[in-house]
Design an enzyme around this catalytic site. Structure first.
Site, PDB file in Angstrom:
ATOM      1  N   VAL A 263       0.875  -1.180   0.000  1.00 50.13           N
ATOM      2  CA  VAL A 263       0.000   0.000   0.000  1.00 50.13           C
ATOM      3  C   VAL A 263       0.905   1.220   0.000  1.00 50.13           C
ATOM      4  CG1 VAL A 263      -1.657   1.326   1.385  1.00 50.13           C
ATOM      5  CG2 VAL A 263      -1.944  -1.151   1.080  1.00 50.13           C
ATOM      6  N   HIS A 530      11.258  -3.093  19.822  1.00 48.82           N
ATOM      7  CA  HIS A 530       9.918  -2.814  20.339  1.00 48.82           C
ATOM      8  C   HIS A 530       9.414  -1.412  20.003  1.00 48.82           C
ATOM      9  CE1 HIS A 530      10.649  -6.085  23.668  1.00 48.82           C
ATOM     10  NE2 HIS A 530      10.471  -6.596  22.463  1.00 48.82           N
ATOM     11  N   HIS A 574       7.382  -6.870  26.507  1.00 47.43           N
ATOM     12  CA  HIS A 574       7.501  -7.134  25.067  1.00 47.43           C
ATOM     13  C   HIS A 574       6.097  -6.929  24.478  1.00 47.43           C
ATOM     14  CE1 HIS A 574      11.504  -9.328  25.404  1.00 47.43           C
ATOM     15  NE2 HIS A 574      11.144  -9.099  26.649  1.00 47.43           N
ATOM     16  N   PRO A 575       5.986  -6.161  23.393  1.00 43.63           N
ATOM     17  CA  PRO A 575       4.648  -5.632  23.058  1.00 43.63           C
ATOM     18  C   PRO A 575       3.748  -6.474  22.148  1.00 43.63           C
ATOM     19  CG  PRO A 575       6.312  -4.535  21.751  1.00 43.63           C
ATOM     20  CD  PRO A 575       7.038  -5.498  22.628  1.00 43.63           C
ATOM     21  N   GLN A 576       4.176  -7.648  21.682  1.00 44.71           N
ATOM     22  CA  GLN A 576       3.285  -8.333  20.731  1.00 44.71           C
ATOM     23  C   GLN A 576       1.928  -8.659  21.369  1.00 44.71           C
ATOM     24  OE1 GLN A 576       4.201 -12.234  19.231  1.00 44.71           O
ATOM     25  NE2 GLN A 576       5.202 -12.924  21.092  1.00 44.71           N
TER      26      GLN A 576
END
Ligand code: FAD
Ligand code: NAG
Ligand code: NAG
Ligand code: NAG
Ligand code: NAG
Ligand code: NAG
Ligand code: NAG
Ligand code: NAG
Ligand code: NAG
Length: 597
Positions: A263, A530, A574-576
């Site tokens: 995109v 992160h 950890h942000p997932q």
């Protein structure tokens, strides 16, 4: 599960009655969908799954990278290599701008470029963070729906607690009361034992003040040392691609997934009650290829990640007017917050020579052993290749009163730093020596006060943006990093490590005073990958921010953002998991808004 069982969706399933993976724009059966989602990472995979639960809703998911089945076999196993794919076709191959806190170094900045996004490339740590981090999101967004207690049901919708690959007895390694077995993404304890496991546990008994045992760091109170939880299903990685986009979901006829397609911008489609409406995306399959438009009846949802999302916004004329006009881009919405506040966790790998023959170093040192272990994994689904890269995690704080600046953490139960154990040499900066066995204790600042920014370099969507995470730019962050390095040295003084630890590796050994500590931090720090915060969520009507608490872009119609960019502050985690949870709650908000139940 065998490697050859990986779904070749479009090849084995008849196209007429099933959702299909499309490789080319021309083959896509439609150019209009109810929802068009950009990016198949943590955020996009959840939305594609949940919005297509209603079979009357048509959903298109567009991903720049290739489909998951082309991934090299090694990374189908849960063992993640030390180089997370920089320069490979599964990576965006970004590089940062020079950072003063890193002695002017630019560093590689990997981001997954594949179905599953960074969840197909990451280290698989699964951490919910502290309850204080979530309660702060509720406060900063003015929406109590983002608080810990209100998010718990969404955490449960995401998590599918799974037995570890070796089926060892996990009693005393986690708290079953705070877990869900009915979600989508598999989460498990390590499935392969490490020689130092008993030593780490003994440390919590010998040094309980500094390193208290934490039975379950995902219960909202992460401080302490405990067993890590990872997005692993048996011997395999559990990613957005294998979980939310697994074969049972890809079989939905109302879900289309278009890969290898970038995109390049979102396009204005009109005006809704005075607001510019953005219900089209411009897509292409190569820099010189034709550009086509694909449209949404309801919404375009950007889930292109903390780099991809602000990049698309800026290319579309949504951002700081002075920066856009300098590049000849017409501003449609002047919003100085787009790309600002980029925040990341700096990390440094501290290594020790150890007296062991059971580390994963052999995989990098001996190609024969590597091939044998890969074959064992392929044949039996057991062995060191099924190991998680992380053996233990420690979350900790610097002492009250040891610093004079405002505390950037969300509260006294929220860590300032983290230590991460690896059963071998784990470094993105140093090279594994050809002989020797190692243990790594990574130090990472998890509540940093430094802020960076992302800006356009050129108006060409195929040129990477300027990415400046600006890590270690403040005295506080440098103080926390030094404290975290000192903590690793303190940890291995526990008598349990006698006979295991031989000596410090390389530059750590040279850290003897304030000057050498500063040099070590400046020269060896890198990212733990992160990035967040480049399109922050703030209350409705706020003077600063990019999206409202429901993810809708302020000042526009038909455009929403659900990914790591909108987190108001970096979580001390950890942000997932955070992005999966954002996706789960946002799906509910969207379904309610369009009556899709
Ligand atoms: C090497 C590495 C290790 C990590 N380790 C951990 C870990 O152990 N634990 C943890 O919790 N987190 C970890 N993370 C972070 C975690 O993976 C991310 O925070 C999370 O995946 C972010 O989700 P997202 O949806 O915002 O973006 P992503 O998961 O990155 O997904 C974005 C997707 O959008 C696609 N995209 C971008 N631009 C376009 C475009 N213009 N057109 C079409 N598609 C586009 C990308 O190709 C990608 O598939 C790691 C990340 C990396 C890179
Ligand atoms: C990745 O980027 C580097 C420099 O930024 C470049 O030299 C290299 O060719 C790129 N690799 C790929 C596969 O695009
Ligand atoms: C998208 O909008 C831009 C700016 O208005 C325009 O130049 C471009 O041609 C549009 N893309 C397509 C494929 O129509
Ligand atoms: C976000 O960035 C802006 C501009 O750089 C800055 O003024 C603001 O203080 C930052 N906000 C936070 C929470 O860091
Ligand atoms: C490691 O050494 C021990 C003791 O010498 C031996 O029993 C064991 O087989 C060795 N393991 C490996 C993987 O070589
Ligand atoms: C490499 O591994 C193979 C298979 O485990 C082993 O036979 C060989 O001795 C190893 N080579 C070295 C140099 O250690
Ligand atoms: C795994 O085994 C299959 C046959 O069972 C083989 O075709 C494939 O090449 C093997 N892959 C690896 C990485 O060894
Ligand atoms: C540090 O201060 C906070 C309040 O700001 C308090 O809750 C916490 O218990 C204190 N910690 C210690 C170790 O004294
Ligand atoms: C780290 O340890 C050294 C040596 O013990 C000490 O001088 C220094 O003050 C410590 N730094 C921090 C930030 O605690």
């Amino acid at each position: 599960m065998h490697l050859s069982n990986y779904p070749l969706f479009s090849l084995i399933l008849p196209i007429s009655c099933v959702a299909t993976l499309y490789e080319t724009i021309e083959s896509l059966p439609s150019t209009t969908y109810d929802f068009v989602i950009v990016g198949a990472g943590a955020g996009g995979s959840v939305l594609a799954n949940r919005l297509s639960e209603n079979s009357k809703t048509s959903v298109l998911l567009i991903e720049a990278g290739p489909s998951y089945q082309y991934r090299r076999p090694k990374q189908h196993s849960s063992y993640a290599d030390a180089e997370p794919g920089t320069g490979s076709p599964w990576d965006w191959n970004y590089t940062t701008t020079p950072m003063p806190g890193l002695d002017g170094r630019s560093i590689p900045y990997p981001q997954g470029h594949i179905l599953g996004g960074s969840t197909s490339a990451n280290t698989m740590a699964y951490t919910r963070g502290s309850f204080e981090d979530w309660d702060r999101y509720a406060k900063l967004s003015g929406d109590s729906g983002w608080s810990w207690l209100e998010m718990l049901p969404y955490m449960f919708k995401n998590e599918k607690w799974t037995a570890p690959n070796d089926h060892h007895n996990t009693q005393g390694q986690y708290d079953p009361l705070v877990h869900s077995t009915t979600g989508i993404t598999s989460v498990s304890l390590p499935g392969f034992p490490h020689p130092f496991d008993p030593l780490a546990i003994a440390t919590t008994k010998e040094l309980p003040k500094a390193f208290p045992f934490n039975l379950d760091m995902n219960d909202g109170f992460p401080l302490g040392l405990g067993w890590p939880q990872s997005t692993i299903n048996g011997a395999q990685r559990s990613s957005g691609a294998t979980s939310y986009l697994g074969p049972q979901f890809m079989a939905r006829s109302n879900l289309h997934v278009l890969v290898n397609t970038r995109v390049t911008r979102v396009n204005q489609t009109g005006t809704d009650s005075g607001k510019p409406a953005f219900r089209s995306v411009e897509v292409t399959q190569s820099e010189t290829g034709p550009r086509k438009l694909i449209s949404a009846k309801n919404e375009v949802i950007l889930s292109a990640g903390p780099v991809g999302t602000p990049h698309i916004l800026l290319l579309s004329g949504i951002g700081p007017e002075k920066d856009l006009s300098a590049l000849g881009i017409q501003t449609i919405l002047n919003n100085p917050a787009v790309g600002q506040n980029l925040t990341d966790h700096p990390m440094i790998s501290n290594m020790w020579y150890v007296n062991s023959n059971g580390t994963f170093d052999v995989l990098g040192q001996n190609t024969t052993a590597f091939a044998a272990d890969l074959e064992q994994w392929n044949k039996t689904q057991f062995g060191i290749m099924t190991d998680a890269p992380i053996a233990f995690l420690v979350w900790s704080r610097v002492p009250n009163g040891s610093y004079s600046t405002p505390d950037p953490s969300a509260g006294p139960n929220t860590p300032h730093y983290e230590l991460l154990f690896a059963n071998g040499f784990l470094s993105a900066v140093d090279t594994l020596p050809s002989t020797g066995s190692f243990m790594t204790l990574v130090s990472s600042v998890t509540a940093p006060s430094s802020r960076g920014e992302l800006t356009l370099n050129t108006a060409n969507p195929f040129d990477q943006p300027n990415i400046n995470p600006n890590m270690l730019a403040t005295d506080f962050d440098n103080f926390v990093m030094a404290s975290a390095i000192n903590a690793t040295r303190e940890l291995v003084t526990a008598s349990a490590w006698k006979g295991y630890i031989i000596r410090e590796f390389g530059d750590l050994a040279a850290v003897t005073d304030a000057a050498s500590m500063k040099a070590y931090i400046q020269q060896k720090s890198t990212t733990i990958f992160h990035p967040v915060g480049t399109a922050v969520m703030t209350p409705k009507g706020a003077s600063w921010g990019v999206v409202d608490p429901d993810g809708i872009v302020k000042g526009l119609s038909g455009l929403r953002i659900i990914d790591a960019s909108i987190l108001p502050v970096i979580p001390s985690a950890h942000p997932q998991a955070h992005v999966y949870f954002l996706g789960e709650r946002a799906s509910d908000l969207i379904r309610a808004a369009y009556n899709l139940h």
